[in-house]
Write an enzyme that holds these catalytic residues in place. Structure first.
Site: not given
Length: 369
Positions: A98, A202-207
């Site tokens: 990482k 969480g409603l980002g790129q994945v959510g």
């Protein structure tokens, strides 16, 4: 372990995930840790290579605000170790690593400064001689990986127009969706999400992608995000909206954490009113003992580093020449089978699901010699 240019040490602090990020009392079990100051940006850049036993380490680059460089170091150490487990559990010929670029609190990077930081990251990755390949992560993107690529070949997930495979959010969401179906099957005896109540935090790129796919499958959704603008997606999908602080209090079938990590604290777990937790967020457990607390409460937790492996599988497999899209889709859908196997093994052997998933990953690491 090799450490290059370490600044002076200081006390434990808090990571980007919002959980305790104390540095280990003893040297971490990493093969190499690079800590350097970017020649152009002046920012502290950390690249942690945890393991190359299975192959070149693969893990994303995080651009984030930290109060002190040791917070960024703790994040890099923790996340790189998790990548080793994720890649091994996914059956990839990849090790774990990482990279973290630490932005001081109160500092805002403009486009030019961000560009400089990506060039500096490329130099840091290149200096490791191929031990580590980077990709997008929190705060970065396929477009920014193209800047990194100006300084090193050891980067993936470039924009399609530049010959890359793009960002892996679709694949990550597909893997989480398959994991939810598998967990429903283990907990309720049917993997049909129709009529099941899920809470997505969480409603980002994945959510966001996950919310759409679950809604189209007939699931009943309660959703939340720290960004109030995401309420528009809830309205579009006919989902209920709840304050982020109250998401874990909603009585439902499944809690789906898709934001930053550390959400499953002992306090949150004691207040959960669901039968299962399955989500895209990395490092969901605030501490290892939370896995046992979930088990004691009868809440089935699908380990995050198995559930959210769709993105890294996509980046690894899709980057190979002549990839077959159907085979890649099957590989990502197969995450659900792995999740089911982990849950069954935990039950059969009287262990936590965390121990079961780690057992799978370590078996693959041990097989590599």
């Amino acid at each position: 372990m090799t450490i290059t240019h370490p600044p002076a040490a200081r006390a434990p602090a808090t990571s980007a995930a919002g959980v305790s990020a104390a540095l280990p009392a003893e040297a971490p079990d990493h093969e190499r840790v690079l800590i350097t100051r970017g020649a152009r940006s002046g920012l502290t850049i950390i690249v942690a290579v945890h393991s190359t036993r299975l192959g070149q380490a693969l893990g994303g680059a995080r651009l984030w605000h930290y109060e002190h460089w040791t917070d960024a170091l703790a994040d890099a150490l923790r996340l790189s170790q998790a990548m080793t487990m994720k890649n091994a559990a996914a059956g990839l010929a990849r090790g774990g690593g990482k990279s973290v670029i630490a932005i001081p609190v109160g500092t805002t990077l403009d486009a030019a400064a961000t560009h400089d930081a990506m060039l500096d990251l490329g130099d840091a990755v290149e200096s490791l001689g191929g031990a580590y390949m980077t990709a997008e992560d929190v705060g970065t993107s396929a477009e920014l990986m193209a800047v990194v690529h100006e300084r090193t070949e050891h980067v993936c997930g470039l924009p399609p127009e530049q010959g890359g495979v793009g960002e892996p959010a679709d694949a990550t969401a597909a893997g989480v969706h398959a994991s939810i179906l598998a967990t429903l099957g283990e907990v309720f005896g049917s993997n049909d999400p129709a009529g099941r109540h899920l809470v997505i935090a969480g409603l980002g790129q994945v959510g966001g992608r996950l919310a759409r796919s679950l809604a189209s499958s007939g699931a009943r959704l309660t959703v939340t995000d720290v960004a109030e603008a995401k309420r528009a997606l809830a309205d579009e999908l006919g989902a209920a909206w709840v304050d982020p602080a109250d998401a874990h209090l909603v009585e439902a079938d499944v809690f789906v954490p898709c934001g930053l990590g550390g959400v499953l604290t002992p306090e949150v777990v004691r207040e959960l009113r669901v039968r299962a937790v399955v989500g895209a967020a990395n490092n969901q457990l605030a501490s290892r003992d939370v896995a046992a607390l979930l088990q004691e409460r009868g809440v089935v937790w699908a380990p995050d580093f198995v559930v959210n492996a769709g993105g890294v599988i996509y980046l690894d497999v899709a980057s190979a020449p002549g990839v077959d899209q159907a085979a890649l889709d099957d590989r990502i859908a197969g995450i659900g089978d792995t999740v089911a196997s982990v849950l069954r093994s935990a039950c059969d052997h009287g262990m936590t699901t965390l121990e079961s998933a780690e057992r799978l990953a370590r078996a693959r690491l041990d097989a590599a010699g």
